[in-house]
Write a protein that holds these residues in place. Structure first.
Motif, PDB file in Angstrom:
ATOM      1  N   MET A  15       0.838  -1.182   0.000  1.00 22.69           N
ATOM      2  CA  MET A  15       0.000   0.000   0.000  1.00 22.69           C
ATOM      3  C   MET A  15       0.877   1.237   0.000  1.00 22.69           C
ATOM      4  O   MET A  15       1.952   1.245   0.566  1.00 22.69           O
ATOM      5  N   LYS A  16       0.430   2.276  -0.655  1.00 20.44           N
ATOM      6  CA  LYS A  16       1.197   3.515  -0.766  1.00 20.44           C
ATOM      7  C   LYS A  16       0.636   4.525   0.227  1.00 20.44           C
ATOM      8  O   LYS A  16      -0.568   4.759   0.273  1.00 20.44           O
ATOM      9  N   VAL A  17       1.538   5.133   0.992  1.00 18.79           N
ATOM     10  CA  VAL A  17       1.152   6.067   2.049  1.00 18.79           C
ATOM     11  C   VAL A  17       1.863   7.399   1.825  1.00 18.79           C
ATOM     12  O   VAL A  17       3.061   7.425   1.516  1.00 18.79           O
ATOM     13  N   LEU A  18       1.131   8.485   2.006  1.00 21.66           N
ATOM     14  CA  LEU A  18       1.720   9.822   1.981  1.00 21.66           C
ATOM     15  C   LEU A  18       1.506  10.462   3.338  1.00 21.66           C
ATOM     16  O   LEU A  18       0.375  10.558   3.825  1.00 21.66           O
ATOM     17  N   ILE A  19       2.605  10.920   3.960  1.00 26.12           N
ATOM     18  CA  ILE A  19       2.534  11.658   5.217  1.00 26.12           C
ATOM     19  C   ILE A  19       2.800  13.130   4.919  1.00 26.12           C
ATOM     20  O   ILE A  19       3.819  13.469   4.296  1.00 26.12           O
ATOM     21  N   VAL A  20       1.896  13.995   5.369  1.00 25.49           N
ATOM     22  CA  VAL A  20       2.097  15.441   5.244  1.00 25.49           C
ATOM     23  C   VAL A  20       2.406  15.954   6.648  1.00 25.49           C
ATOM     24  O   VAL A  20       1.512  16.104   7.484  1.00 25.49           O
ATOM     25  N   VAL A  31       3.065  -1.877   7.107  1.00 25.16           N
ATOM     26  CA  VAL A  31       3.371  -1.109   5.900  1.00 25.16           C
ATOM     27  C   VAL A  31       4.874  -1.147   5.651  1.00 25.16           C
ATOM     28  O   VAL A  31       5.674  -0.969   6.582  1.00 25.16           O
ATOM     29  N   LYS A  32       5.283  -1.379   4.428  1.00 24.99           N
ATOM     30  CA  LYS A  32       6.702  -1.398   4.094  1.00 24.99           C
ATOM     31  C   LYS A  32       7.244   0.030   3.996  1.00 24.99           C
ATOM     32  O   LYS A  32       6.592   0.925   3.466  1.00 24.99           O
ATOM     33  N   GLU A  33       8.452   0.213   4.506  1.00 27.77           N
ATOM     34  CA  GLU A  33       9.037   1.556   4.531  1.00 27.77           C
ATOM     35  C   GLU A  33       9.163   2.155   3.132  1.00 27.77           C
ATOM     36  O   GLU A  33       8.953   3.357   2.934  1.00 27.77           O
ATOM     37  N   PRO A  62      -4.157  -3.299   0.638  1.00 25.47           N
ATOM     38  CA  PRO A  62      -2.792  -3.804   0.753  1.00 25.47           C
ATOM     39  C   PRO A  62      -2.089  -3.745  -0.596  1.00 25.47           C
ATOM     40  O   PRO A  62      -2.697  -3.398  -1.599  1.00 25.47           O
ATOM     41  N   SER A  63      -0.811  -4.095  -0.585  1.00 24.18           N
ATOM     42  CA  SER A  63      -0.009  -3.953  -1.802  1.00 24.18           C
ATOM     43  C   SER A  63      -0.323  -5.054  -2.797  1.00 24.18           C
ATOM     44  O   SER A  63       0.478  -5.961  -3.035  1.00 24.18           O
TER      45      SER A  63
END
Length: 404
Positions: free
Chosen positions: A1-6, A25-27, A142-143
């Motif tokens: 899964m792709k995550v964006l942290i602001v 979640v993978k780094e 998930p990925s």
């Protein structure tokens, strides 16, 4: 899964990374930006499964953080079509006043907000539970594109008793798991082996191929298992297997597939089944398991109730599935005409195998291990159903812990 942290605070960003990674979640799937301008730029071209959004962020890198900037960004993402909308959003703030003022905006989209505390880690556990739950229920995807499996083995049975209960008697630390969008009760366990294989098990609401196929499809989509095992009880063909023997389907097919026609004023059935073969990797494992006579004998002797006189065997051979319970002895002979080496007959295996065969990727390797409880020849009774469910479950245990 792709995550964006602001997030513009370095320490807070580091701790958010830690919680995400602990949640599975993978780094390499996590990205971060420090201002809303960078976030807008990313969200125009990249689809993220999850957006972790600080409420107090700068608009641009050379500006000071602004109160409410995160909430304003969320509103803009929600209302404008030029952005790739994330599947899920989480708000995070270190300011209690900021949380209260943004609550109506976030509540309108059913988006949770977590209050970050720099001097405490009490906020981490609730955030991690939210992430793990929503990843498991696929609110957060998930990925899938990377072809990842989420669990090692999914086990399906047609009946809660005696079949699923025999599986849950295995010493795998079962915990019941329920989801808001699904009425099925799933049971998550851990195999007793060095790498601690992850297991999930469930039973169908009804017997038969449609219910088993639907459950298999749900479990493949939700849990993405590496192996899919169909366990339980079946009818053996007399002379091919004994009561309690574990029958491994290879191939499996729907014995009712074909057409009825009139031939010389008689109704004739022309069978035309599609057969699904067991994967060669699994076939070799089953042959080795079947030769382990000592462990099979221990399974038989471990049963405390009435058991048949025959030794316990694992038999690999053709298994036919159909929509009807057979107790007439006549239909069985018609099914034997479809494969002269017919080993057993039951009601679900083909549906489970087909669900795996035609599922989206990553596809599981499917196998059916069902123990003979009768011979479907007009002398059907329930005397050995519990014993058959027991032997099926214990052979599943050996297969998972020693061969898969």
């Amino acid at each position: 899964m792709k995550v964006l942290i602001v997030e513009d605070d370095g320490d807070k960003l580091r701790r958010l990374y830690t919680v995400l990674i602990r949640s599975g979640v993978k780094e390499e799937d996590i990205s971060d930006v420090r201002c809303s301008h960078q976030a807008r730029s990313n969200l125009r071209t990249i689809h993220y499964d999850l957006l972790l959004l600080d409420l107090n962020i700068p608009r641009r890198l050379d500006e000071a953080p602004r109160s409410g900037e995160g909430a304003a960004l969320l509103e803009e993402i929600s209302e404008r079509g030029k952005y790739q909308k994330p599947r899920a959003v989480i708000g995070v703030t270190a300011y209690d006043g900021e949380l209260k003022s943004a609550q109506p905006i976030f509540n309108a989209g059913l988006v949770p907000i977590f209050l970050y505390e720099s001097e405490s880690d009490g906020w981490e556990a609730p955030l991690q539970r939210w992430l793990e739950y929503n990843i498991a229920t696929q609110v957060i995807e998930p990925s899938v594109s990377s072809g990842e499996y989420l669990v090692d083995v999914a086990i399906i049975t047609a009946l809660e008793r005696p079949e699923l209960s025999a599986i849950l008697d295995l010493d795998w630390d079962w915990k019941e798991q329920n989801f808001l969008d699904d009425d099925t009760s799933y049971f998550l366990g851990q195999a007793k082996r060095q790498d601690g294989g992850r297991i999930v098990a469930a039973s169908s609401p009804f017997v038969g191929m449609p219910a088993a196929s639907i459950l298999a499809t749900k479990m493949i989509a939700r849990f993405k298992p590496r192996f899919l095992i169909h366990a339980g009880i079946a009818a053996a063909v007399r002379g091919q297997a004994e009561i309690g023997d574990v029958l491994v389907a290879d191939p499996s097919w729907d014995w009712g597939s074909g057409k009825f026609a009139i031939d010389a004023d008689k109704i004739v059935f022309y069978a035309a089944p599609y057969q699904i073969l067991l994967r060669e990797e699994l076939r070799g494992k089953i042959r080795r398991l079947a030769s382990d006579e000592e462990r099979l004998a221990k399974i038989r002797s471990a049963w405390k109730g009435q058991r048949p006189a025959s030794v316990l065997s694992v038999r690999l051979g053709p298994m036919a599935s159909g929509a009807s319970v057979l107790a007439d002895g006549v239909t069985k002979e018609r099914i034997r005409d479809q494969h002269r080496k017919l080993l057993g007959i039951e009601m679900e295996t083909y549906g489970v195998m087909a669900a795996a065969e035609f599922s989206s990727k990553p596809r599981p390797m499917a196998i059916s291990l069902k123990s003979a409880c009768d011979f479907a020849d007009g002398q059907k009774n329930d005397e050995f159903q519990a014993y058959a469910a027991f032997t099926s479950a214990r052979v599943v245990e050996i297969l998972v812990e020693s061969y898969l």
